[in-house]
Scaffold this motif. Structure first.
Motif, PDB file in Angstrom:
ATOM      1  N   ALA A 331      12.798  12.821  15.198  1.00 16.86           N
ATOM      2  CA  ALA A 331      12.820  11.375  14.925  1.00 16.86           C
ATOM      3  C   ALA A 331      14.111  10.751  15.461  1.00 16.86           C
ATOM      4  N   GLY A 332      15.210  11.493  15.380  1.00 19.91           N
ATOM      5  CA  GLY A 332      16.504  10.955  15.813  1.00 19.91           C
ATOM      6  C   GLY A 332      16.665  10.852  17.324  1.00 19.91           C
ATOM      7  N   LEU A 333      15.674  11.310  18.077  1.00 21.79           N
ATOM      8  CA  LEU A 333      15.808  11.277  19.554  1.00 21.79           C
ATOM      9  C   LEU A 333      14.878  10.253  20.200  1.00 21.79           C
ATOM     10  N   ILE A 334      13.953   9.716  19.418  1.00 18.27           N
ATOM     11  CA  ILE A 334      12.957   8.794  19.986  1.00 18.27           C
ATOM     12  C   ILE A 334      13.648   7.508  20.456  1.00 18.27           C
ATOM     13  N   GLY A 335      13.260   7.077  21.652  1.00 21.89           N
ATOM     14  CA  GLY A 335      13.850   5.862  22.235  1.00 21.89           C
ATOM     15  C   GLY A 335      14.952   6.170  23.234  1.00 21.89           C
ATOM     16  N   LYS A 336      15.383   7.419  23.290  1.00 17.45           N
ATOM     17  CA  LYS A 336      16.437   7.796  24.249  1.00 17.45           C
ATOM     18  C   LYS A 336      15.808   8.128  25.605  1.00 17.45           C
ATOM     19  N   THR A 337      16.676   8.283  26.597  1.00 18.43           N
ATOM     20  CA  THR A 337      16.214   8.571  27.963  1.00 18.43           C
ATOM     21  C   THR A 337      16.841   9.869  28.448  1.00 18.43           C
TER      22      THR A 337
END
Ligand code: GLU
Length: 400
Positions: A331-337
């Motif tokens: 969950a803490g990595l969603i939205g990263k590239t």
């Protein structure tokens, strides 16, 4: 009009098998791949079991057998249920199939009518919902997230049951989370089931022997004997005896159901491989000592992987009670590239980018019904696991 059946359009190919095949394909093409997708032990099948299969070949056990298994194997299965689960069955209540997968499928084929519902706690093994869809039924998914340790509560089960519910599919320790229900937790679920006599229980106990630390395996018909008359207890030799390729699964349940399963099997595959059946007799009747030593290795690997994953910012990995899987949340990595510019907008893009950019193959969480997570099978060497964890760490550290 398409040539293929409408039913088939409702299901997808097995994602666990797809990831395993993809990793093998990339490896064959020369890529440096670490496959953590396949759910199978890396241990070799024990020698006494292999020897039993060679004897079976040499004495001519190479012909058709009874459709749902030889008497000797049924007797070994009866002894196993008595020894491990305090459950008493007769040979008429035992069926043997080509892997636990076929037994589960046959049982659904034998019982499901259009519109029947099957309660399936998620995360679930990828094939449960699709098997239900193939038999014309409706999967009723109960989401059990990381906050409830991936386990279904009695309230959730109660709310999921309707007059159309035919089965509850239960799996502990679980594929993909490794979560195991304690006796007390399972007892509470069985109390709900007692109130709904039309609901049958299909329990997939494939990971029974892969139970760690203080966790004690238990199975519904053992915890609540009054459910035995409507429970199909499914198990197999694949995981505990490192016999995935031999394809032997089995189940115990009421005679009327076992007979119906036999009818399905008689019109499809007939008997499971005769040689594998004799190997399974030896697996169940022979020494069980290697299970404890294999489990020591699994616990060491589990701890290695859980620690490494929890050291990664944005990843949360509970400690499982059994099986050989971990199911961390990202969950803490969603939205990263990612370093090569892929937006990690869900766990499937995460798993795809991880494979492409680091060569580590894992199965994305959406395949198991709870996201954003991914499944690692840690049934591989410590070296491969350490290297894989380092690659995952680097990949995550480089996310922007
Ligand atoms: N049960 C294993 C897994 O989940 C084997 C592959 C399969 O049949 O799904 O990876």
């Amino acid at each position: 009009m398409t040539f293929l059946s409408a039913t088939l359009t409702r299901v997808k190919p097995s994602p666990t098998i797809a990831v395993t095949a993809k990793a093998a394909e990339l490896k064959a093409a020369g890529r440096d791949i670490i496959g953590l997708g396949a759910g199978e032990p890396d241990f070799d099948t024990p020698q006494n079991i292999k020897d039993a299969s060679l004897i079976a070949i040499n004495v001519g056990h190479t012909k058709y057998t009874a459709v749902d298994g030889i008497l000797e194997l049924k007797q070994a299965i009866i002894a196993k249920f008595k020894r491990d689960n305090s459950l008493n069955y007769s040979t008429k209540e035992i069926t043997v199939g080509t892997g636990g997968k076929q037994v589960l499928y046959n049982a659904l084929m034998a019982t499901m009518n259009q519109g029947d519902e099957v309660v399936i706690p998620a995360p679930y093994w990828v094939s449960y919902p699709d098997m239900v869809l193939l038999t014309g039924g409706t999967p009723v998914i109960v989401t059990c997230g990381i906050d409830s340790a991936f386990k279904m509560t009695p309230e959730q089960l109660e709310a999921a049951i309707t007059p159309k519910t035919k089965w509850l599919i239960f799996n502990s320790p679980s594929n993909p989370t490794g979560a195991g229900y304690s006796y007390d937790e399972l007892k509470l679920l069985t109390e709900v089931l007692i109130r709904h006599p039309h609901v049958w229980v299909m329990t997939d106990d494939m990971y029974e022997h892969l139970a760690y630390d203080a966790f004690k395996f238990c199975t519904p018909a053992e915890v609540e004997p009054s459910l035995k008359g409507r429970t199909l207890t499914v198990n197999g030799v694949s995981k505990a005896y490192a016999m995935t390729g031999w394809r032997i699964g089995y189940a115990a349940g009421p005679e009327v159901l076992i007979k119906a399963i036999r009818k399905v099997q008689s019109q499809s595959t007939s008997n499971p491989c005769s040689i594998s059946q004799w190997a399974a007799v030896e697996a169940l009747n022979g020494s069980q000592d290697f299970i404890a030593s294999n489990n020591e290795v699994f616990v060491r690997r589990r701890d290695l992987v859980v620690k490494a994953l929890n050291d990664i910012s944005g990843v949360e990995c509970p400690v499982p009670e059994g099986a050989f899987y971990v199911y961390p949340s990202i969950a803490g990595l969603i939205g990263k590239t990612s370093a090569s510019g892929t937006l990690i907008d869900n766990d499937e893009t995460f798993a795809t980018a991880l494979l492409e950019e680091t060569g580590v193959a894992v199965v994305f969480g959406a395949a198991f019904g709870v996201s954003p997570n991914f499944r690692i099978s840690y049934a591989t060497s410590d070296e491969a696991l350490k290297e894989a964890c380092e690659r995952i760490l680097r990949f995550c550290a480089n996310l922007q």
